[in-house]
Design a protein around this motif. Structure first.
Motif, PDB file in Angstrom:
ATOM      1  N   ARG A   1       0.757  -1.402   0.083  1.00  0.00           N
ATOM      2  CA  ARG A   1       0.055   0.226   0.034  1.00  0.00           C
ATOM      3  C   ARG A   1       1.007   1.266   0.117  1.00  0.00           C
ATOM      4  N   ARG A   2       1.973   1.370   0.871  1.00  0.00           N
ATOM      5  CA  ARG A   2       2.596   2.611   0.901  1.00  0.00           C
ATOM      6  C   ARG A   2       3.210   2.674  -0.383  1.00  0.00           C
ATOM      7  N   GLU A   3       3.992   1.667  -1.070  1.00  0.00           N
ATOM      8  CA  GLU A   3       4.510   1.703  -2.466  1.00  0.00           C
ATOM      9  C   GLU A   3       3.502   2.318  -3.552  1.00  0.00           C
ATOM     10  N   ARG A   4       2.439   2.016  -3.439  1.00  0.00           N
ATOM     11  CA  ARG A   4       1.479   2.480  -4.216  1.00  0.00           C
ATOM     12  C   ARG A   4       1.068   4.021  -3.840  1.00  0.00           C
ATOM     13  N   ASP A   5       1.085   4.117  -2.555  1.00  0.00           N
ATOM     14  CA  ASP A   5       0.733   5.590  -2.188  1.00  0.00           C
ATOM     15  C   ASP A   5       1.702   6.824  -2.510  1.00  0.00           C
ATOM     16  N   LYS A   6       2.935   6.164  -2.860  1.00  0.00           N
ATOM     17  CA  LYS A   6       3.998   7.053  -2.968  1.00  0.00           C
ATOM     18  C   LYS A   6       3.427   8.018  -4.235  1.00  0.00           C
ATOM     19  N   GLU A   7       2.619   7.374  -5.006  1.00  0.00           N
ATOM     20  CA  GLU A   7       2.247   8.064  -6.429  1.00  0.00           C
ATOM     21  C   GLU A   7       1.137   9.233  -6.078  1.00  0.00           C
ATOM     22  N   ARG A   8       0.735   9.047  -5.150  1.00  0.00           N
ATOM     23  CA  ARG A   8      -0.389  10.274  -4.802  1.00  0.00           C
ATOM     24  C   ARG A   8       0.104  11.246  -3.740  1.00  0.00           C
ATOM     25  N   HIS A   9       1.359  11.077  -3.495  1.00  0.00           N
ATOM     26  CA  HIS A   9       1.947  12.261  -2.534  1.00  0.00           C
ATOM     27  C   HIS A   9       1.871  13.621  -3.014  1.00  0.00           C
ATOM     28  N   ASP A  10       1.077  14.401  -2.292  1.00  0.00           N
ATOM     29  CA  ASP A  10       0.834  16.007  -2.751  1.00  0.00           C
ATOM     30  C   ASP A  10       1.756  16.766  -1.729  1.00  0.00           C
ATOM     31  N   PRO A  11       2.935  17.454  -2.000  1.00  0.00           N
ATOM     32  CA  PRO A  11       3.766  18.074  -1.179  1.00  0.00           C
ATOM     33  C   PRO A  11       3.052  19.273  -0.428  1.00  0.00           C
ATOM     34  N   GLU A  12       2.011  19.871  -1.489  1.00  0.00           N
ATOM     35  CA  GLU A  12       1.359  21.048  -0.921  1.00  0.00           C
ATOM     36  C   GLU A  12       0.243  20.666   0.081  1.00  0.00           C
ATOM     37  N   ARG A  13      -0.271  19.550  -0.295  1.00  0.00           N
ATOM     38  CA  ARG A  13      -1.271  19.203   0.674  1.00  0.00           C
ATOM     39  C   ARG A  13      -0.749  18.707   2.084  1.00  0.00           C
ATOM     40  N   ALA A  14       0.573  17.871   2.005  1.00  0.00           N
ATOM     41  CA  ALA A  14       1.154  17.594   3.061  1.00  0.00           C
ATOM     42  C   ALA A  14       1.580  18.867   4.142  1.00  0.00           C
ATOM     43  N   ALA A  15       1.963  19.963   3.375  1.00  0.00           N
ATOM     44  CA  ALA A  15       2.483  20.891   4.027  1.00  0.00           C
ATOM     45  C   ALA A  15       1.270  21.812   4.707  1.00  0.00           C
ATOM     46  N   ALA A  16       0.165  21.760   4.034  1.00  0.00           N
ATOM     47  CA  ALA A  16      -1.004  22.360   4.485  1.00  0.00           C
ATOM     48  C   ALA A  16      -1.640  21.644   5.872  1.00  0.00           C
ATOM     49  N   ARG A  17      -1.526  20.359   5.677  1.00  0.00           N
ATOM     50  CA  ARG A  17      -1.867  19.699   6.852  1.00  0.00           C
ATOM     51  C   ARG A  17      -1.010  19.824   8.132  1.00  0.00           C
ATOM     52  N   LEU A  18       0.353  20.101   7.882  1.00  0.00           N
ATOM     53  CA  LEU A  18       1.165  20.583   9.226  1.00  0.00           C
ATOM     54  C   LEU A  18       0.637  21.949   9.604  1.00  0.00           C
ATOM     55  N   VAL A  19       0.450  23.030   8.754  1.00  0.00           N
ATOM     56  CA  VAL A  19      -0.061  24.022   9.196  1.00  0.00           C
ATOM     57  C   VAL A  19      -1.437  24.103   9.971  1.00  0.00           C
ATOM     58  N   LEU A  20      -2.229  23.283   9.368  1.00  0.00           N
ATOM     59  CA  LEU A  20      -3.636  23.091   9.699  1.00  0.00           C
ATOM     60  C   LEU A  20      -3.397  22.633  11.423  1.00  0.00           C
ATOM     61  N   LEU A  21      -2.577  21.696  11.560  1.00  0.00           N
ATOM     62  CA  LEU A  21      -2.474  21.047  13.093  1.00  0.00           C
ATOM     63  C   LEU A  21      -1.939  22.019  13.937  1.00  0.00           C
ATOM     64  N   GLU A  22      -1.101  22.895  13.231  1.00  0.00           N
ATOM     65  CA  GLU A  22      -0.405  23.999  14.077  1.00  0.00           C
ATOM     66  C   GLU A  22      -1.458  25.178  14.572  1.00  0.00           C
ATOM     67  N   PHE A  23      -2.244  25.576  13.325  1.00  0.00           N
ATOM     68  CA  PHE A  23      -3.325  26.626  13.791  1.00  0.00           C
ATOM     69  C   PHE A  23      -4.357  26.018  14.671  1.00  0.00           C
ATOM     70  N   GLU A  24      -4.874  24.854  14.488  1.00  0.00           N
ATOM     71  CA  GLU A  24      -5.794  24.220  15.314  1.00  0.00           C
ATOM     72  C   GLU A  24      -5.431  24.318  16.658  1.00  0.00           C
ATOM     73  N   SER A  25      -4.048  23.793  16.844  1.00  0.00           N
ATOM     74  CA  SER A  25      -3.412  23.719  18.370  1.00  0.00           C
ATOM     75  C   SER A  25      -3.457  25.394  19.036  1.00  0.00           C
ATOM     76  N   ARG A  26      -2.947  25.957  18.269  1.00  0.00           N
ATOM     77  CA  ARG A  26      -2.890  27.330  18.550  1.00  0.00           C
ATOM     78  C   ARG A  26      -4.271  28.137  19.042  1.00  0.00           C
ATOM     79  N   LEU A  27      -5.270  27.768  18.052  1.00  0.00           N
ATOM     80  CA  LEU A  27      -6.475  28.197  18.134  1.00  0.00           C
ATOM     81  C   LEU A  27      -7.149  27.680  19.633  1.00  0.00           C
ATOM     82  N   ALA A  28      -6.914  26.566  19.610  1.00  0.00           N
ATOM     83  CA  ALA A  28      -7.490  25.942  20.855  1.00  0.00           C
ATOM     84  C   ALA A  28      -6.888  26.498  22.390  1.00  0.00           C
ATOM     85  N   PHE A  29      -5.777  26.790  22.216  1.00  0.00           N
ATOM     86  CA  PHE A  29      -5.072  27.545  23.422  1.00  0.00           C
ATOM     87  C   PHE A  29      -5.624  28.858  23.635  1.00  0.00           C
ATOM     88  N   GLU A  30      -5.520  29.564  22.540  1.00  0.00           N
ATOM     89  CA  GLU A  30      -5.864  31.188  22.625  1.00  0.00           C
ATOM     90  C   GLU A  30      -7.610  31.186  23.061  1.00  0.00           C
TER      91      GLU A  30
END
Length: 388
Positions: A118-147
């Motif tokens: 499965r991981r070998e197949r999923d390499k083809e659908r890796h989206d760097p922009e989406r992966a980066a956006a996910r990390l930003v989203l996690l950070e913003f959600e964490s900061r939002l909950a704190f504030e």
């Protein structure tokens, strides 16, 4: 007729007819004593509870099994005097147990192979922009909950109760503005990221795959540190017992207090499951936050990572500057010094002695009315040119 001798909690012994005694029903199972049993039903129940307690505790804290070995062996000895009493019940043989383990191992191997494919197949659908956006989203959600929590605390007066009302209103206004901005960023990123658990990295790994790795890394690190701290605490306790010097004992006691605090804090962590782990670093999600303790933001979160890099760059620049300053040549020093307060004869004699050693030196006035002998200015200039 078979009889069994029991020991009660009062340490009295009595005989029981095992051919007519009713089986003990405990924990949804039926139990009966072995013919040579000497433990009571209460002792069996207590031993089994202790065995389960130690076994379950050792799953997260494996050192417990060794530390409570005597208790465990005593409990197992009592449990061995009892057996299952369901009609037709048969204990699993070692051969059957080995066969079951072999089936489980094969099933695990097949699952690992499927995951690898499965991981070998999923390499083809890796989206760097989406992966980066996910990390930003996690950070913003964490900061939002704190504030949001901070905003509630300020409004309720829990945060800084003695703060003046006008300043509190200013802080609330700043938090409201920040919360609105963060919420806007979260709303913008949600459709970009989509299902955050379906975002693969460049190796085709899903977040749940990485959590399994971070879980075991965290467990191994914690277990190693706990064992190391236990060893250090034991050594400090021995040093404290052996020391007779008051100052040394105070120093050892302070170190022991520090180590004990760290040990207790590490032991108190968890237990955590794989789902409770961060997918990007070996840290429980509960330990990610914006106030230390309990923890800090994830180092993979982009904005936090940028701040860490900036701080590290500043520190490296400062250390480089200090290192450069340390390598600079020291300021020039006089060849000799004649302090004030000497008699004329002493000064003449000293100058004559120094003239023989430094015939071309110049006499200059130094600090505190002392006389200093320096190389001629031309020599200093020549030395500077040679150095260059």
């Amino acid at each position: 007729m078979v009889t069994v001798m029991f020991t009660s909690h009062r340490h009295h012994r009595w005989m029981v007819d095992t051919s007519t005694a009713r089986p003990l029903e405990h924990d949804g199972k039926l139990w009966k004593p072995q013919p040579d049993a000497t433990s009571s039903a209460d002792e069996f129940i207590a031993a089994r509870a202790l065995f389960i307690e130690i076994s379950e505790d050792s799953l997260w804290n494996p050192w417990v099994r060794n530390e409570r070995r005597d208790e465990l062996e005593t409990a197992m000895a009592v449990m061995a005097q009892w057996t299952r009493a369901e009609p037709g019940h048969r204990m699993m043989t070692m051969k059957q147990w080995d066969a079951r383990q072999a089936r489980r191992d094969k099933a695990s191997a097949r699952q690992r192979e499927r995951d690898k494919e499965r991981r070998e197949r999923d390499k083809e659908r890796h989206d760097p922009e989406r992966a980066a956006a996910r990390l930003v989203l996690l950070e913003f959600e964490s900061r939002l909950a704190f504030e949001l929590a901070e905003l509630t605390a300020f409004r309720d007066g829990v945060r800084y109760p003695a703060m003046p009302a006008d300043r509190r209103e200013d802080e609330i206004a700043k938090l409201v503005e920040s919360v609105d901005r963060l919420q806007g960023e979260v709303d913008r990123l949600l459709p970009i990221v989509g299902d955050r658990e379906d975002v693969v990295d460049d190796h085709g790994w899903l977040p749940r795959d990485r959590r399994d790795l971070t879980f075991w890394r965290y467990r191994w690190d914690r277990e190693r540190e706990v064992r190391d701290l236990k060893d250090k605490v034991a050594k400090q306790e021995a040093a404290l017992m052996a020391s007779t010097d008051k100052a040394e004992r105070r120093k050892v006691r302070d170190k022991l207090r520090e180590l004990t605090y760290d040990l207790n804090a590490r032991i108190a962590e968890g237990p955590f499951t794989v789902d409770e782990m961060c997918s990007e670093c070996p840290t429980p999600l509960a330990h990610h936050g914006w106030v230390y303790p309990p923890g800090l933001p994830c180092p993979a979160w982009p904005r936090w990572a940028a701040r860490v890099r900036a701080v590290r760059a500043d520190m490296e620049a400062m250390l480089s500057k200090r290192a450069a300053e340390a390598t600079e040549p020291p300021p020039p020093q006089p060849l000799a010094v004649i302090p004030s307060g000497r008699t004329i004869g002493e000064i003449i004699a000293k100058l004559a002695e120094l003239q023989r050693e430094f015939p071309t030196a110049e006499v200059r006035r130094g600090r505190s009315n002392r006389w200093e002998l320096w190389p001629p200015k031309d020599d200093n200039a020549s030395a500077g040119r040679e150095d260059n």
